[in-house]
Scaffold this active site. Structure first.
Site, short mmCIF file in Angstrom:
data_model
loop_
_atom_site.label_atom_id
_atom_site.label_comp_id
_atom_site.label_asym_id
_atom_site.label_seq_id
_atom_site.Cartn_x
_atom_site.Cartn_y
_atom_site.Cartn_z
N THR A 40 0.73 -1.05 -0.18
CA THR A 40 0.07 0.14 0.52
C THR A 40 0.64 0.84 -0.05
O THR A 40 0.34 1.95 -1.31
CB THR A 40 -0.82 0.13 1.16
OG1 THR A 40 -1.88 -1.26 1.37
CG2 THR A 40 -1.46 1.04 1.44
N HIS A 43 1.80 1.76 -3.29
CA HIS A 43 1.39 2.76 -4.38
C HIS A 43 1.69 3.77 -3.86
O HIS A 43 1.18 4.90 -5.04
CB HIS A 43 -0.36 1.86 -3.94
CG HIS A 43 -1.03 1.04 -4.62
ND1 HIS A 43 -0.65 0.57 -5.40
CD2 HIS A 43 -0.81 -0.32 -3.60
CE1 HIS A 43 -0.97 -1.04 -5.65
NE2 HIS A 43 -0.74 -1.45 -4.61
#
Ligand code: NAD
Ligand code: ZN
Length: 341
Positions: A40, A43
């Site tokens: 995450t 990202h």
């Protein structure tokens, strides 16, 4: 104090001076020792469409950590200064039907630390005590710092009975690799792990996979034949988020087999639904970790011999965070730890 901040709405991350956190009622102040980089965070670093739609800027990111409690807020009784703690990155409402029933991982109003609110890539962070997990300090700090993704693996892998079963894991990312070790400890017979990345498949072997399959070079069916598996896998753990991997899994399942889905599929994923229907497959979506049953289980499994050390491949000082993100992006890593000492 220092923190890793998503300062601008563009690719990158910035080491910044930010204000020292205020310790509110019901919170504990944690001095970070080690934090880990999650997919995450990559990202958010890359500033993909999901991040652009989700992440407030500027904000300190990060949610995987271990640290020491250095102050407790008003009303905090069970956690004390000096305790070694990790914590749940999902902050739940405490009021909805699932929260009231003790199924907090299914809260309809979940917020993510380092996603929707200030994260923990910082020298200190103040965290609600309801999210704190008191660690067994005999477990190595590197391992404690990855309880969040280890919890994803434990939550997914222990969704179904694995004793004597044949397990297919698609995706040898850090979570898939850890799931192999958990399946082994839980008594699975064959554990087959797929990926397209040989570096990661090597790690899966070290973590207990019976066989690894690079699906770019070999079929899952050929490995099933080698193992003498006639009817397919009893349990599937989808940990790639890749549409092809999910479809490969559906084709390799025993009729009546059970699939737990952790990987986050894109909008383009299509499935032949009639294979699910006619083959009587069970599908279970997995989100986060059960609070705090998963945390209890992973602690107990580590205390009884689960070894996930091989998944931790890199350690950097937080000032060298760029190196950590680069190695994560290259795919030539397992978990990457940032040291805050
Ligand atoms: P990761 O991206 O590091 O690993 C995914 C792996 O899948 C990669 O090694 C990739 O090479 C592999 N892969 C790509 N194509 C494949 C194919 N055709 N067959 C087999 N493998 C293939 O991810 P991670 O950090 O290990 O997390 C695993 C997944 O779980 C990701 O999709 C992540 O977004 C998701 N996730 C979900 C939750 C949740 O709460 N549901 C929480 C954390 C992570
Ligand atoms: Zn709730």
């Amino acid at each position: 104090m220092d923190a890793l901040v998503k300062k601008y709405a563009e690719p990158g991350l910035w080491l910044e001076k930010v204000p020292f956190p205020e310790v509110k009622e019901g919170e504990v102040l944690v001095k970070m020792r080690k934090t880990a980089i999650c997919g995450t965070d990559v990202h958010i670093y890359n500033w993909d469409k999901w991040s652009q739609d989700t992440i407030p800027v500027p904000m300190t990111i990060g949610h995987e950590f271990v640290g020491e409690v250095v102050e407790v807020g008003e009303g905090v009784k069970d956690i004390k200064v000096g305790d070694i703690v990790s914590g749940e990155g999902h902050i739940v409402c405490g009021k909805c039907r699932n929260c009231l029933a003790g199924r907090r991982h299914l809260c309809k109003d979940t917020e993510g630390i380092g996603v929707n609110r200030t994260g923990i890539f910082a020298e200190y962070a103040s965290i609600p005590v309801t999210n704190i997990w008191l660690c067994d300090p005999t477990i190595p700090e590197d391992v404690l710092s990855i309880f969040d993704p280890l919890g994803n693996a434990v939550h997914t892998a222990l969704s179904f009975d694995l004793l004597g079963e044949d397990v297919l894991i698609t995706g040898a990312g850090p979570i898939g690799i850890m799931a192999a070790a958990i399946a082994k400890q839980a008594g699975a017979r064959y554990i087959v792990v797929t990926d397209v990345n040989d570096y990661r498949l090597e790690l899966a072997k070290k973590m207990g996979a019976t066989r690894v399959v690079n699906v770019a070079k070999q079929t899952i069916r050929s490995v099933m034949d080698e193992l003498g598996m006639k009817e397919g896998f009893d349990v599937g753990l989808e940990m790639s988020g890749n549409a092809q991997a999910f479809n490969d899994m559906i084709d390799a399942m025993f009729h009546g087999g059970k699939i737990a889905l952790l990987g986050i599929q894109g909008p383009e994923t299509t499935v032949d639904w009639n294979k699910i229907v006619f083959n009587g497959l069970f599908l279970k979506g997995i989100y986060g970790r059960e609070m705090f049953e998963t945390w209890y289980k992973m602690t107990a499994m580590l205390q009884s011999g689960l070894d996930i050390a091989p998944v931790i491949t890199h350690n950097f000082h937080y000032t060298e965070f760029e190196k950590g993100f680069e190695i994560m992006k290259s795919g030539q890593s397992g978990k990457v730890i940032l040291n805050w000492k």
